[in-house]
Scaffold this active site. Structure first.
Site, short mmCIF file in Angstrom:
data_model
loop_
_atom_site.label_atom_id
_atom_site.label_comp_id
_atom_site.label_asym_id
_atom_site.label_seq_id
_atom_site.Cartn_x
_atom_site.Cartn_y
_atom_site.Cartn_z
N LYS A 84 43.86 43.00 37.68
CA LYS A 84 43.78 44.46 37.62
C LYS A 84 44.83 45.07 36.69
CE LYS A 84 46.57 45.41 41.77
NZ LYS A 84 47.65 46.15 41.15
N THR A 85 46.03 44.46 36.65
CA THR A 85 47.07 45.00 35.76
C THR A 85 46.65 44.86 34.31
OG1 THR A 85 48.77 44.40 37.37
CG2 THR A 85 49.51 44.89 35.13
N ASP A 270 46.81 53.14 40.54
CA ASP A 270 46.80 51.76 41.01
C ASP A 270 46.98 51.73 42.53
OD1 ASP A 270 46.75 49.02 40.98
OD2 ASP A 270 48.78 48.78 40.18
N GLU A 271 46.55 50.67 43.17
CA GLU A 271 46.70 50.47 44.63
C GLU A 271 46.18 51.68 45.41
OE1 GLU A 271 47.43 47.64 45.58
OE2 GLU A 271 48.93 46.67 44.32
N GLN A 316 42.73 44.79 51.02
CA GLN A 316 44.18 44.65 50.98
C GLN A 316 44.89 45.92 51.45
OE1 GLN A 316 45.86 42.19 47.62
NE2 GLN A 316 43.85 42.58 46.71
N ARG A 707 48.05 34.83 48.33
CA ARG A 707 49.27 34.74 47.52
C ARG A 707 49.45 33.35 46.94
NH1 ARG A 707 49.09 39.26 46.24
NH2 ARG A 707 47.14 39.14 47.39
#
Length: 839
Positions: A84-85, A270-271, A316, A707
């Site tokens: 996504k970044t 974002d997020e 998430q 992770r």
């Protein structure tokens, strides 16, 4: 180390910092000379050629679709590890390079300053210094910039202070005391949570009465109203105010809202799954096509809405306890007319085995959009499962595996992380890691800016910058001790209340206090003179580092630490030296080389009535150098909490990272140990009877599993100590969600021994494998031995944790030890009774 040596060492460190700062200043002066020369004789700049194909190279089809999106609002559902970044940064580069969007019209919102800095640097690598004109910041930082320019409309000064959690707590303690609230019935944290929930729902102190339910909340309302009155009197905002006040500003002054809607033509968030109602409302004000007016009728916006892209993953969403609302991302298409969805489900981080486990866990949540992560990286290793007898045996297993992976050259310490549900679970891992010499760092201890001496120094600076900041002024009134007692402070407080002025202003009028002791009056005047002298330094424009150095010296704070025999004060000195270094680094950065950008030379165009030259400072991209105290305090107030992650050099084995699952979000490691997988531990006990909370716990498990890049370990303890007694917990239901074919169980429940025995021994007997550390458990003696301790010895206490013996006294049954337990403080313990273990 004795006090004189400590003082000398501290002086040496400060001199070294000062010398380094002078070198930086000289270097920066040379750079400025070169820069001004370049401005005087401008040279033609070669405009880099934008290569769209190179920008899109390596993107999969959904990623490419997100980068090239044109038109209405879009939500990019970005699964864990889906890049996504990369999408966000290339999207911005595409807007600037291909669509010729003016960088000053782009607002990109992240949740941490660290993420904002990373995004800005990535975009600069793609499009050059033009990226400096963008707003790339957190919600709070963006709101601070807007409020610095606009808050005078609410009758406040633009130099307002920003209260963090500790400042807010101190102010609420004063409020609760003055309202005579019973601390057992009305805990400060409970009141603050109620107030914070109001603010996150955009309910101010005037309209909060509608939320009151019962007599307890009546008192909460009283506290909220008085707390807010004192904040305004102190010309201060707390963190929740920053966003609520900005939303209220846009709602109360439509012309201001339209100004920022015309300015920001492209908004990226974002997020998005972690946004609360206030943050959602802010985005709606900036990007919505219409909003209900005060009379309930739709109010059409003057300007067309900006292009909005939000990126996030409902799977998430794990911050409901902070006010995050998962509905914000689930309802995006219905909230924003014409919205579309792009799904990123190809994972570039983990093996397919890890992803299959994560998919199996998260699909048990109902009402979630269907999404299954996949990768073309192959299946990878099986997940390793382990059932330990106790939490200590679980820690032994983890330490042994990390040691073996390191010895075999498969994984450095720096590539390993141990996750757990709550901070309290770190203790057995720390104990075992210390015994076996495994280097580690616990993320989540006392943060640098929360340490007492650092907060004292910041309070001094804030009191100088804003005399109306009562919390800061009163914090440092008698620090270091000046002989100003509670009676004198109470007299000043009474004068402030009587005259309806701030405590800081009342200090200037102490001659109006009758009966004030001569000594107290003298010390108060000296304190006022000290503040006045440093306020003059601020007015003269002296940089933040010089003011800080003067404050620490002239206040006597450094002298008190230098003259102390308390071993903790040496560490406090080191922290203040570090703070001076931070200030000097900040000042050096503000006078560094900034891009000389001529507005006419930039691609794209803003509206005709938009004055880019006048707005450059507001843009935050290429401001005039600002080494001022106010700018430094703002930087400190908005610093992110998540910059504690150990920085491990690529050529160094580094340290193992221990952290909670909440802290782990956004990170990744080659090897992950997900521990404490027991019902009642993870998922947490309080979630077992609440389906909403259980769904969030399941999302937390999904975050933890994803992770892992290469290796994943899942472990649990059959018996775990709780409140001093053994607690038998069933396996976590999340383990039952994972197909057996994905897990290699090194040890199962059938191999368990008595919880008092070591799992290492039983494991060797049951499996035939040679276990790491097969030492049997040591029997507990019937009569406790008194440990023989001396200054410098390291010890372990089941409650206070790791400590260092500072001094000892007495003998035999009367033996005592003074032990420094770090954040738990200095404790004097009777060795006959204290459960200390010498390491």
């Amino acid at each position: 180390m004795n006090s004189s040596n400590s003082a000398a060492a501290a002086d040496t460190r400060i001199d070294a910092v000062a010398s380094a700062a002078e070198e930086v200043a000289r270097a920066m002066g040379d750079v400025q000379d070169d820069l001004f020369g370049a401005v005087a004789e401008p040279r033609p700049k070669r405009k880099p050629k934008f290569d769209l194909e190179a920008l899109l190279d390596g993107l999969n089809p959904p990623q490419r679709q997100a980068v090239l999106h044109d038109g209405g609002p879009v939500v990019v559902v970005a699964g864990a590890g889906s890049g996504k970044t990369r999408v966000l940064t290339r999207r911005i580069a595409y807007l600037v390079g291909e669509r010729k969007v003016h960088p000053g019209s782009i607002l990109a919102i992240t949740f941490t300053n660290k993420a904002a800095a990373e995004m800005r640097h990535r975009v600069m690598d793609l499009v050059g210094n033009r990226a400096k004109l963008m707003w790339v910041s957190t919600f709070h930082s963006a709101c601070v910039r807007i409020l610095r320019a606009e808050i005078s409309r609410f009758g406040m000064n633009r130099t307002f202070s920003i209260y963090d959690d500790a400042d807010s707590k101190r102010l609420m303690q004063l409020v609760a005391r003055d309202l005579d609230l019973d601390p057992k019935r009305f805990g400060v944290r409970t009141i603050m949570n109620w107030v914070s929930n109001c603010k996150n729902d955009l309910v101010d102190h005037d309209s909060a009465r509608a939320r009151v339910n019962g007599p307890d909340e009546e008192r909460f309302l009283e506290a909220y109203q008085e707390y807010q009155r004192r904040l305004v009197a102190a010309n201060a905002l707390d963190f929740d105010d920053l966003i609520m006040t900005t939303v209220h500003l846009f709602q109360a002054f439509p012309e201001v809202r339209e100004q920022y809607r015309r300015r920001f033509r492209h908004v990226l968030v974002d997020e998005y799954q972690d946004t609360n109602h206030a943050q959602y409302a802010l985005i709606r004000e900036l990007c919505g096509s219409e909003l209900a007016a005060q009379d309930g009728r739709p109010e059409q916006r003057e300007a067309d809405p900006p292009e909005l892209m939000v990126v996030g993953d409902s799977d998430q969403s794990i911050y409901a306890f902070r006010g995050a609302t998962i509905r914000n991302i689930l309802d995006f298409e219905s909230d924003f007319a014409g919205a579309s969805t792009i799904v990123l489900d190809q994972n570039y981080r983990s093996t397919q085995t890890v992803l299959n486990a994560a998919n199996a866990v998260i699909t048990k949540n109902e009402g979630r959009p269907d999404k299954r992560l996949w990768t073309d990286a192959g299946d990878g290793d099986l997940i390793v499962g382990y059932v330990a007898d106790s939490e200590h045996d679980e820690a032994q297993f983890v330490a042994g595996e990390i040691d073996k992976l390191s010895d075999d050259g498969k994984s450095r310490y720096a590539d390993c992380a141990v996750f757990y549900r709550t901070n309290a679970q770190s203790r057995p891992f720390e104990e075992v890691f210390i015994r076996v010499g495994l280097p580690y760092k616990v993320v989540g201890g006392v943060r640098f800016y929360e340490r007492r001496e650092v907060r004292d120094a910041i309070a001094y600076l804030r009191a100088i910058n804003n005399r109306d900041d009562d919390v800061s002024v009163r914090r440092i009134l008698n620090v270091p001790r000046r002989g100003i007692g509670d009676r004198a402070e109470g007299a000043v407080e009474e004068l402030a209340r009587e005259k309806r002025i701030s405590f800081g202003e009342a200090l200037r009028r102490i001659d109006e206090i009758n009966g004030l002791a001569t000594r107290s009056a003298k010390q108060l005047r000296l304190f006022v003179d000290f503040l006045d002298a440093h306020e003059k330094m601020v007015a003269e424009g002296q940089p933040a580092d010089q003011i800080l150095t003067s404050v620490l010296t002239e206040s006597g704070y450094l002298a008190e630490l230098q003259g102390s025999t308390d071993p903790q004060d040496e560490t406090r000195m080191e922290n203040l030296v570090e703070l001076v270094a931070v200030a000097r680094e900040f000042v050096a950065g503000t006078v560094g080389v900034e891009a000389e950008l001529e507005p006419a030379a930039l691609p794209g165009a803003l509206p005709d009535d938009f004055d880019i030259t006048a707005e450059l400072d507001l843009a935050g991209g290429a401001p005039e150098p600002d080494p001022s105290l106010g700018a430094f305090l703002e930087r400190v107030a908005l610093v992110a909490d998540s910059d504690q992650i150990p920085s491990n050099d690529a050529d160094d084995a580094g340290v193992v990272t221990l952290m909670t699952l909440h802290t782990a979000k956004g990170l990744e490691f080659d090897t992950v140990f997900l521990t404490g997988l027991e019902d009642g531990v993870f998922p947490h006990q309080r979630s077992l009877t609440d389906q909403v909370e259980l769904a969030e716990e399941r999302r937390l498990a999904y975050v933890g599993l994803t992770r892992a890049r290469k290796r994943l370990y899942l472990s649990r303890a059959a018996v775990r100590a709780a409140w001093g007694a053994p607690q038998h917990n069933p396996p976590s239901r999340f383990l039952g969600d994972i197909p057996d074919r994905l897990v290699d169980w090194r040890r199962t429940e059938s191999a368990l021994t008595s919880w008092r025995n070591s799992s290492a021994t039983s494991s060797r007997q049951s499996s035939g494998r040679q276990s790491w550390n097969s030492q049997p458990s040591r029997p507990r003696p019937t009569e406790r031995e008194i440990p023989s301790l001396a200054a410098g010895d390291k010890v372990l206490h089941p409650t206070f944790g790791l400590g260092k013996v500072v001094a000892t006294s007495g003998a035999d049954d009367n033996a005592k030890a003074d032990v420094d337990f770090g954040s738990a403080g200095l404790k004097r313990l009777a060795l006959r009774y204290a459960p200390l273990q010498k390491l």
